[in-house]
Design an enzyme around this catalytic site. Structure first.
Site, PDB file in Angstrom:
ATOM      1  N   LYS A  22      -3.751  14.311  -2.892  1.00 45.40           N
ATOM      2  CA  LYS A  22      -4.387  13.083  -3.415  1.00 45.40           C
ATOM      3  C   LYS A  22      -5.121  12.352  -2.299  1.00 45.40           C
ATOM      4  CE  LYS A  22      -1.758   9.220  -3.740  1.00 45.40           C
ATOM      5  NZ  LYS A  22      -2.239   8.013  -3.036  1.00 45.40           N
ATOM      6  N   ASN A  23      -4.439  12.185  -1.162  1.00 41.53           N
ATOM      7  CA  ASN A  23      -5.021  11.350  -0.105  1.00 41.53           C
ATOM      8  C   ASN A  23      -6.145  12.041   0.665  1.00 41.53           C
ATOM      9  OD1 ASN A  23      -3.396   9.318  -0.915  1.00 41.53           O
ATOM     10  ND2 ASN A  23      -1.922   9.472   0.764  1.00 41.53           N
ATOM     11  N   CYS A 115      -0.383  -5.686  -2.190  1.00 43.19           N
ATOM     12  CA  CYS A 115       0.135  -4.667  -3.108  1.00 43.19           C
ATOM     13  C   CYS A 115       1.634  -4.529  -2.884  1.00 43.19           C
ATOM     14  CB  CYS A 115      -0.630  -3.354  -2.962  1.00 43.19           C
ATOM     15  SG  CYS A 115       0.033  -2.179  -1.823  1.00 43.19           S
ATOM     16  N   ARG A 120      -1.820  -5.262   3.155  1.00 45.49           N
ATOM     17  CA  ARG A 120      -2.656  -4.125   3.569  1.00 45.49           C
ATOM     18  C   ARG A 120      -4.043  -4.632   3.929  1.00 45.49           C
ATOM     19  NH1 ARG A 120      -1.671   0.842  -0.427  1.00 45.49           N
ATOM     20  NH2 ARG A 120      -2.632   2.009   1.273  1.00 45.49           N
ATOM     21  N   ASP A 306       5.018   7.682   3.776  1.00 47.48           N
ATOM     22  CA  ASP A 306       4.992   8.107   2.370  1.00 47.48           C
ATOM     23  C   ASP A 306       6.186   8.987   1.999  1.00 47.48           C
ATOM     24  OD1 ASP A 306       2.682   6.669   2.086  1.00 47.48           O
ATOM     25  OD2 ASP A 306       1.341   8.391   2.241  1.00 47.48           O
ATOM     26  N   ARG A 398       0.209   8.212 -10.709  1.00 46.07           N
ATOM     27  CA  ARG A 398      -0.920   7.978  -9.792  1.00 46.07           C
ATOM     28  C   ARG A 398      -0.979   9.063  -8.719  1.00 46.07           C
ATOM     29  NH1 ARG A 398      -0.365   2.950  -6.798  1.00 46.07           N
ATOM     30  NH2 ARG A 398      -2.118   3.979  -5.838  1.00 46.07           N
TER      31      ARG A 398
HETATM   32  N1  EPU Z   1      -3.910  -1.779   8.960  1.00 51.38           N
HETATM   33  C1  EPU Z   1      -4.408  -2.921   9.529  1.00 51.38           C
HETATM   34  N2  EPU Z   1      -5.734  -3.212   9.351  1.00 51.38           N
HETATM   35  C2  EPU Z   1      -6.565  -2.406   8.660  1.00 51.38           C
HETATM   36  C3  EPU Z   1      -6.046  -1.229   8.076  1.00 51.38           C
HETATM   37  C4  EPU Z   1      -4.706  -0.939   8.248  1.00 51.38           C
HETATM   38  O1  EPU Z   1      -3.671  -3.682  10.181  1.00 51.38           O
HETATM   39  O2  EPU Z   1      -7.745  -2.713   8.549  1.00 51.38           O
HETATM   40  C5  EPU Z   1      -2.480  -1.465   9.134  1.00 51.38           C
HETATM   41  C6  EPU Z   1      -1.740  -1.401   7.792  1.00 51.38           C
HETATM   42  O3  EPU Z   1      -1.304  -2.692   7.404  1.00 51.38           O
HETATM   43  C7  EPU Z   1      -0.612  -0.460   8.105  1.00 51.38           C
HETATM   44  C8  EPU Z   1      -1.233   0.510   9.073  1.00 51.38           C
HETATM   45  O4  EPU Z   1      -2.390  -0.143   9.615  1.00 51.38           O
HETATM   46  O5  EPU Z   1       0.413  -1.161   8.777  1.00 51.38           O
HETATM   47  C9  EPU Z   1      -1.641   1.842   8.508  1.00 51.38           C
HETATM   48  O6  EPU Z   1      -2.430   1.667   7.350  1.00 51.38           O
HETATM   49  P1  EPU Z   1      -3.591   2.693   6.981  1.00 51.38           P
HETATM   50  O7  EPU Z   1      -4.886   1.988   7.084  1.00 51.38           O
HETATM   51  O8  EPU Z   1      -3.427   3.941   7.778  1.00 51.38           O
HETATM   52  O9  EPU Z   1      -3.283   2.989   5.457  1.00 51.38           O
HETATM   53  P2  EPU Z   1      -4.364   3.412   4.378  1.00 51.38           P
HETATM   54  O10 EPU Z   1      -5.392   4.212   5.036  1.00 51.38           O
HETATM   55  O11 EPU Z   1      -4.782   2.222   3.597  1.00 51.38           O
HETATM   56  C10 EPU Z   1      -3.294   5.695   3.717  1.00 51.38           C
HETATM   57  C11 EPU Z   1      -2.681   6.309   2.488  1.00 51.38           C
HETATM   58  C12 EPU Z   1      -1.339   5.659   2.195  1.00 51.38           C
HETATM   59  C13 EPU Z   1      -0.436   5.841   3.415  1.00 51.38           C
HETATM   60  C14 EPU Z   1      -1.115   5.259   4.665  1.00 51.38           C
HETATM   61  C15 EPU Z   1      -0.325   5.497   5.936  1.00 51.38           C
HETATM   62  C16 EPU Z   1      -4.588   6.994   1.180  1.00 51.38           C
HETATM   63  C17 EPU Z   1      -5.381   6.827  -0.058  1.00 51.38           C
HETATM   64  N3  EPU Z   1      -3.570   6.138   1.358  1.00 51.38           N
HETATM   65  O12 EPU Z   1      -3.488   4.329   3.408  1.00 51.38           O
HETATM   66  O13 EPU Z   1      -0.787   6.387   1.093  1.00 51.38           O
HETATM   67  O14 EPU Z   1       0.796   5.200   3.204  1.00 51.38           O
HETATM   68  O15 EPU Z   1      -2.414   5.870   4.833  1.00 51.38           O
HETATM   69  O16 EPU Z   1      -0.141   6.834   6.169  1.00 51.38           O
HETATM   70  O17 EPU Z   1      -4.843   7.889   1.968  1.00 51.38           O
HETATM   71  C18 EPU Z   1       0.587   6.733  -0.772  1.00 51.38           C
HETATM   72  O18 EPU Z   1       0.018   7.833  -0.928  1.00 51.38           O
HETATM   73  O19 EPU Z   1       1.640   6.416  -1.392  1.00 51.38           O
HETATM   74  C19 EPU Z   1       0.035   5.774   0.174  1.00 51.38           C
HETATM   75  C20 EPU Z   1       0.317   4.482   0.154  1.00 51.38           C
END
Ligand code: EPU
Length: 418
Positions: A22-23, A115, A120, A306, A398
């Protein structure tokens, strides 16, 4: 609203097919908007998040079909505005930002709110894009990027929790069309980021270093249509690994890639799991109760956030005291209260769940709060005495393709009640 009804006690045995990630699929679908030409993406899981992503692509102007795991896209022209009614349903829609800026030179994007797994923010996405020449301002819940003039630059993208997966994706996608060389320092190394970079390179991008902390992107004038097959879902595979371990079963995960799960496999083996792997997949079994664990979630190649909820379910019935610390989303513990209702002995100290393994859990009606929390509750239901009803199952749909059918195929007593 559907619910899953699980009768605990069956040992899971057999073979389960692991779906596409998915990701990986979500940002790759967004990246298809970088070209007006046709892209064909295979091994796309049939999930509500994917269908929603496709709905957004259509609203943006792309022609998209989805049949038998293959998405075909063509985006001759796209619009640059993603409104709140689309963003609020799925946070991953943020990964349209990079492609829209690269393609349209402007973007209006509704800011995603909070969320259930915690705060986030998107500050790193916006910082990285601003440094590339796409400065933004926020007003009335929207992010406005009035005019982007993308020029390559060295960008540090680390935050307080380390790297950002979709932030790295967004900057990388925008940088494919910037003038000159972009260097992302403290980039995310997750296999899904690597898969996206491989896809972009097939489209004609010039990216090196993906899979490491430093990614270099030399901008190009245009990207073209390609075919691509999405990598297997490492989190789905990890979840089925736990289903085998929690029931002391023996399961083969067909198509799973052990190289994406090195940390998870190592931690499970250290608790007594038997795990072998080859090019065809991963075999997981447990002939006795495992031993307790101390683990901390981290960015890749650390233990994935995850998989944290699923490990909490496993350790709730594993003898001894386990300590599971969440470093990425410190509030991602909604599943604990529900596990407690099933008889788990667990306390939360800061961002650490302390689990005292109990002899057995008891089936109960429970409420899913997010995708991985729902998976944890289904796993707990597999071992609980009696019947567990997991409500709000749309969360699980999802991110897990036909999870009830797949578990039934392994011998679980699980029904979807509409
Ligand atoms: N963060 C910031 N600022 C930003 C972006 C992120 O401080 O601008 C922080 C977040 O708050 C968090 C950390 O950085 O503490 C990591 O967040 P990241 O940006 O890596 O998460 P994401 O890219 O939004 C993806 C996955 C998530 C998974 C995370 C971490 C997808 C669609 N989503 O989210 O997947 O938990 O990486 O590995 O790829 C799930 O599949 O259940 C899921 C939530």
């Amino acid at each position: 609203m559907d619910k899953l009804v699980v009768k605990g006690g069956a040992r899971l045995n057999g073979r389960v097919e692991i779906s596409g990630s998915k990701n990986s699929a979500l940002p790759i679908l967004a990246a298809t908007l970088l070209t007006p030409e046709t892209c064909v993406i295979r091994n796309v899981p049939d999930l509500s998040d994917i269908r929603f992503m496709i709905e957004i692509m259509k609203r943006l102007g792309a022609k998209v079909t989805f049949e038998n795991g293959t998405v075909t896209t063509s985006a001759e022209t796209i619009i640059s505005e993603v409104p709140y009614d689309l963003v609020r349903k799925m946070r991953a829609s943020i990964c349209f930002l990079g492609p829209i800026i690269a393609r349209c030179g402007t973007a209006t994007f509704s800011e995603p709110g909070g969320c259930s797994i915690g705060d986030r923010p998107i500050d790193l996405h916006l910082k990285g894009l601003a440094e590339l020449g796409a400065a933004s301002h926020s007003e009335g819940g929207n992010v406005y990027i009035p005019k982007a003039n993308l020029v390559g630059k060295e960008i540090f993208l680390g935050g307080k929790s380390g790297s950002t997966v979709l932030g790295t994706d967004n900057v990388m996608m925008a940088a494919t069309r910037a003038k000159g060389l972009t260097i992302i320092e403290s980039a995310a190394c997750e296999p899904e980021v690597r898969d996206l970079a491989n896809f972009l390179n097939k489209m004609g991008a010039k990216i090196v270093g993906h899979g490491t902390r430093r990614i270099e992107i030399e901008g190009v004038d245009a990207l073209h249509g390609v075919e691509h097959t999405v990598i297997p879902d490492r989190i789905e595979a990890g979840t089925f690994m736990v289903s085998a371990l929690i029931t002391q079963g023996d399961v083969f995960l067909a198509g799973a890639d052990a190289s994406h799960l090195v940390n998870v496999i190592d931690r499970m083996k250290s608790c007594g799991a038997q795990i072998t792997s080859d090019a065809k997949g991963i075999q997981v079994s447990a002939t006795r109760k495992l031993s307790s664990i101390d683990l901390v979630t981290e960015t890749y190649p650390g233990f994935p956030t995850d998989m944290q909820a699923q490990l909490c379910a496993l350790m709730s019935v594993t003898p001894g005291i386990s300590a599971i610390t969440e470093k990425i989303y410190p509030n991602r513990f909604m599943h604990l209260a529900e596990l407690r209702r099933m008889g788990a002995r667990v306390e939360l100290e800061g961002a650490t769940a302390i689990l005292h393994g109990v002899d057995h859990l008891s089936g109960a009606p429970v409420m899913a709060s997010d995708l991985r929390a729902s998976a944890a509750l289904v796993l707990a239901g597999l071992i609980a005495r009696g019947t567990t009803e997991v409500n709000r199952v749309y969360h699980i749909d999802r991110g897990y393709e036909h999870i009830d059918q797949k578990l039934r195929g392994l011998g679980a007593e699980i029904e979807r009640v509409r």
